[in-house]
Each structure stands twice: as structure tokens, then as C-alpha cells.
Design an enzyme around this catalytic site. Sequence first.
Site, PDB file in Angstrom:
ATOM      1  N   VAL A   1       0.808  -1.233   0.000  1.00 35.80           N
ATOM      2  CA  VAL A   1       0.000   0.000   0.000  1.00 35.80           C
ATOM      3  C   VAL A   1       0.839   1.281   0.000  1.00 35.80           C
ATOM      4  CG1 VAL A   1      -2.098  -0.946   1.063  1.00 35.80           C
ATOM      5  CG2 VAL A   1      -0.255  -0.092   2.523  1.00 35.80           C
TER       6      VAL A   1
ATOM      7  N   SER B   1      -7.077   3.020  15.505  1.00 37.79           N
ATOM      8  CA  SER B   1      -6.886   2.257  16.752  1.00 37.79           C
ATOM      9  C   SER B   1      -7.146   3.183  17.934  1.00 37.79           C
ATOM     10  CB  SER B   1      -5.438   1.764  16.828  1.00 37.79           C
ATOM     11  OG  SER B   1      -5.157   1.254  18.124  1.00 37.79           O
TER      12      SER B   1
ATOM     13  N   TYR C   1       3.542   3.760  16.338  1.00 39.91           N
ATOM     14  CA  TYR C   1       2.213   3.213  16.020  1.00 39.91           C
ATOM     15  C   TYR C   1       1.123   4.195  16.451  1.00 39.91           C
ATOM     16  CZ  TYR C   1      -1.657  -0.165  15.955  1.00 39.91           C
ATOM     17  OH  TYR C   1      -2.850  -0.823  15.706  1.00 39.91           O
ATOM     18  N   ALA C   2       1.210   4.694  17.694  1.00 41.40           N
ATOM     19  CA  ALA C   2       0.191   5.621  18.206  1.00 41.40           C
ATOM     20  C   ALA C   2       0.116   6.872  17.337  1.00 41.40           C
ATOM     21  CB  ALA C   2       0.494   5.989  19.661  1.00 41.40           C
ATOM     22  N   ALA C   3       1.283   7.393  16.948  1.00 45.24           N
ATOM     23  CA  ALA C   3       1.297   8.604  16.103  1.00 45.24           C
ATOM     24  C   ALA C   3       0.691   8.303  14.735  1.00 45.24           C
ATOM     25  CB  ALA C   3       2.719   9.129  15.958  1.00 45.24           C
ATOM     26  N   SER C   4       1.009   7.136  14.190  1.00 46.67           N
ATOM     27  CA  SER C   4       0.459   6.795  12.861  1.00 46.67           C
ATOM     28  C   SER C   4      -1.058   6.674  12.934  1.00 46.67           C
ATOM     29  CB  SER C   4       1.084   5.505  12.324  1.00 46.67           C
ATOM     30  OG  SER C   4       0.583   4.350  12.989  1.00 46.67           O
ATOM     31  N   LYS C   5      -1.572   6.114  14.024  1.00 42.69           N
ATOM     32  CA  LYS C   5      -3.021   5.919  14.140  1.00 42.69           C
ATOM     33  C   LYS C   5      -3.747   7.241  14.428  1.00 42.69           C
ATOM     34  CE  LYS C   5      -3.207   1.582  13.149  1.00 42.69           C
ATOM     35  NZ  LYS C   5      -3.904   1.136  11.939  1.00 42.69           N
TER      36      LYS C   5
HETATM   37  N1  LIG Z   1      -5.292  -6.472  16.487  1.00 44.22           N
HETATM   38  C1  LIG Z   1      -5.607  -5.428  17.249  1.00 44.22           C
HETATM   39  O1  LIG Z   1      -5.766  -5.558  18.472  1.00 44.22           O
HETATM   40  C2  LIG Z   1      -5.769  -4.070  16.638  1.00 44.22           C
HETATM   41  C3  LIG Z   1      -6.160  -3.017  17.481  1.00 44.22           C
HETATM   42  C4  LIG Z   1      -6.324  -1.738  16.943  1.00 44.22           C
HETATM   43  C5  LIG Z   1      -6.101  -1.527  15.592  1.00 44.22           C
HETATM   44  N2  LIG Z   1      -5.716  -2.574  14.803  1.00 44.22           N
HETATM   45  C6  LIG Z   1      -5.467  -2.276  13.386  1.00 44.22           C
HETATM   46  O2  LIG Z   1      -6.275  -3.099  12.567  1.00 44.22           O
HETATM   47  C7  LIG Z   1      -5.616  -3.302  11.303  1.00 44.22           C
HETATM   48  C8  LIG Z   1      -5.577  -4.790  11.032  1.00 44.22           C
HETATM   49  O3  LIG Z   1      -4.822  -5.426  12.049  1.00 44.22           O
HETATM   50  P1  LIG Z   1      -4.901  -6.996  12.348  1.00 44.22           P
HETATM   51  O4  LIG Z   1      -5.035  -7.139  13.794  1.00 44.22           O
HETATM   52  O5  LIG Z   1      -5.860  -7.635  11.434  1.00 44.22           O
HETATM   53  O6  LIG Z   1      -3.403  -7.390  11.994  1.00 44.22           O
HETATM   54  P2  LIG Z   1      -2.815  -8.516  11.052  1.00 44.22           P
HETATM   55  O7  LIG Z   1      -1.349  -8.495  11.277  1.00 44.22           O
HETATM   56  O8  LIG Z   1      -3.569  -9.788  11.228  1.00 44.22           O
HETATM   57  O9  LIG Z   1      -3.145  -7.945   9.574  1.00 44.22           O
HETATM   58  C9  LIG Z   1      -2.471  -6.866   8.995  1.00 44.22           C
HETATM   59  C10 LIG Z   1      -2.367  -7.146   7.516  1.00 44.22           C
HETATM   60  O10 LIG Z   1      -1.751  -6.016   6.859  1.00 44.22           O
HETATM   61  C11 LIG Z   1      -0.892  -6.507   5.849  1.00 44.22           C
HETATM   62  N3  LIG Z   1       0.115  -5.517   5.488  1.00 44.22           N
HETATM   63  C12 LIG Z   1       1.181  -5.128   6.247  1.00 44.22           C
HETATM   64  N4  LIG Z   1       1.924  -4.255   5.551  1.00 44.22           N
HETATM   65  C13 LIG Z   1       1.302  -4.077   4.347  1.00 44.22           C
HETATM   66  C14 LIG Z   1       1.601  -3.297   3.196  1.00 44.22           C
HETATM   67  N5  LIG Z   1       2.690  -2.516   3.127  1.00 44.22           N
HETATM   68  N6  LIG Z   1       0.763  -3.364   2.133  1.00 44.22           N
HETATM   69  C15 LIG Z   1      -0.336  -4.165   2.167  1.00 44.22           C
HETATM   70  N7  LIG Z   1      -0.657  -4.940   3.222  1.00 44.22           N
HETATM   71  C16 LIG Z   1       0.153  -4.885   4.301  1.00 44.22           C
HETATM   72  C17 LIG Z   1      -0.275  -7.754   6.482  1.00 44.22           C
HETATM   73  O11 LIG Z   1       0.301  -8.626   5.520  1.00 44.22           O
HETATM   74  C18 LIG Z   1      -1.466  -8.367   7.198  1.00 44.22           C
HETATM   75  O12 LIG Z   1      -2.148  -9.295   6.388  1.00 44.22           O
HETATM   76  C19 LIG Z   1      -4.238  -2.651  11.433  1.00 44.22           C
HETATM   77  O13 LIG Z   1      -4.294  -1.360  10.899  1.00 44.22           O
HETATM   78  C20 LIG Z   1      -4.057  -2.565  12.930  1.00 44.22           C
HETATM   79  O14 LIG Z   1      -3.167  -1.541  13.295  1.00 44.22           O
HETATM   80  C21 LIG Z   1      -5.542  -3.829  15.278  1.00 44.22           C
END
Ligand SMILES: NC(=O)c1ccc[n+]([C@@H]2O[C@H](COP(=O)([O-])OP(=O)(O)OC[C@H]3O[C@@H](n4cnc5c(N)ncnc54)[C@H](O)[C@@H]3O)[C@@H](O)[C@H]2O)c1
Length: 259
Positions: A64, A142, A155-159
Amino acid sequence: MGRFEGRTAVVTGAGGGIGRACALLLAEQGARVALMDISAESVELTAEALRRAGGNAAGYLVDVTDTAAVDAALARAEEDLGPVTLAAGAHGIVRNHPFLELPAEDWDATMAVNLKGMFVLLQRTALRAVAHGGGTMVAVSSVAGRGPRATCADYAASKAGVISLVRSAALSLAGHGIRVNAVCPGVVDTEMTRAIHRQKAEIEGITAEESFARQAAKIPLGRIETPQEIAGVVSFLLSDDSSYVTGQALNVCGGLEMD
Ligand SMILES: NC(=O)c1ccc[n+]([C@@H]2O[C@H](COP(=O)([O-])OP(=O)(O)OC[C@H]3O[C@@H](n4cnc5c(N)ncnc54)[C@H](O)[C@@H]3O)[C@@H](O)[C@H]2O)c1
């Protein structure tokens, strides 16, 4: 008829826990789904699961952060599945470092994937949605974007950046019939969370399950959420049921954060 019958949605991070749950739900609700992820193996697993469930999907290997690659994948998705007017951005990375030990390269990588990648997805999809007469988009932020994090400042800053980006995009795109919102999950049972708890457990000399249970005990609803619970809210925000909601960031976190 499903709420997205005849529509095409793009889901990034579609190989991950939340992305896969979103893709499956949107397909179940009638959408054709363009699955995008940097991991070929995991995006194919999602595509297989979706086809097994009777859905219409195609997987695309995409980083992405690469605008040309996102454009090319969107162009292919429109050829394969039809005009893209829905987007769910569920890609992301997290690394754990105390502030004093956070390498600047990690800061750059986190910002590139989580923030620039979300900008690229929203802008490139919006360009197509404008041409198609409108659309809706949801970015997964997040609760970490709502406050400080001692061990993942990047991470916090990005979110926090994603929440700001969503507001600006919503303001800019409202006149084009495009709504943009964010969801802020708390702690979701996905590989991202399990990896953090394996690391924490090792440091604290406990098992990953114990670390998970300690985390759950801090959440008002008393449990860690499922990816499907995020997908349900993403679907709501993409659908006409939320037709007067734009520029919002909705916490979906069992009460961990309240505002
Ligand atoms: N799991 C949690 O507790 C939680 C909490 C808050 C926010 N989030 C956010 O939710 C979203 C999904 O997280 P998740 O828990 O499903 O994690 P996950 O690791 O299961 O999935 C993340 C996916 O993003 C893909 N990815 C990473 N870099 C990429 C790139 N450069 N281009 C395309 N795809 C890429 C990975 O291959 C992976 O499949 C993220 O943005 C995460 O920060 C997750």
C-alpha cells in the site's frame, strides 16, 4: 438482497485478521471484493475462504505504500469485478520498542505503511469513486491513536494521523458524495495481538494465554474482541444505514476508551 449487492469493495490487509473478517462479511452481504495484501499467501487464503463461502473475490499482491502498485491493482480490480466504490483499509504493522530504543527506521516504516498507505488507498480509491458518482470508505485506526503509548510511539502517532487524515478526506470529499470514517479497535484477537502477547509473556515470565487474560481483565466488557465485531461496524459505516455519518472515528473497544 445483501446491503452491498452489485457493488465492488476493496479491502487492504485482506490477508490479516480484521481485513479477512471484513472481506468475508462484505462478500456475505453481496459485495464483490478486491482483496489486497503484501502477503501473497495470506491474501490467497482469504480468497479461498471467500470463494468457499460462495463469494465473488479476487486477490492482488500490493504494497500500500506504492502508489503505482495500488493504482494498477485498482485498475485490474475494476476489470475483474466492476467499479470500485467501497473501501476498507485494514492493513497495518506494529513493532514494540520503548521510546528511548525506538529506531528511526522503524518510525519511518510504521508511518509509511499505516499512514502513507492509508492516504494512498483513500486518495486512489476516491479518484475512482468520484468518477463513479460517489462511495464510502472506512479506515481502521486504533484506540492507540487516541492517547499515548510508551512502547509504540510510532504506532500511536500513525493511528492518530489516520484519524486526522479521515477527517480531512471526509471534508474534502463530501461534495463528491463520498463519506469517509474511521474505526478504532481496542484489542482484537488477531495475529498482530498474539505476537505482542508472545513478546510480553516472554518479558514477564508468563504464558501468552496468561498475558491475554490479564489484558482482557482490563477491558470493561471483560473480553478481547473478535475481528468479526470490527467487521460489523465497518459494514455499517460503509452502508446506507450510516448515510449521515462522515468524518467520524468510532471506538469499537469494549469500553477501553470512552469519548
Ligand atoms: N489487532 C488489534 O488488536 C488491533 C487493534 C487496533 C487496531 N488494529 C489495526 O487493525 C488493522 C488490522 O490489524 P490486524 O489485527 O488484522 O493485523 P494482522 O497483522 O492480522 O493484519 C495486517 C495485515 O496487513 C498486511 N500488510 C502489512 N503491511 C502491508 C503493506 N505494506 N501493504 C499491504 N498490506 C500490508 C499484512 O500482511 C497483514 O495481512 C491494522 O491497521 C491494525 O493496526 C488492530
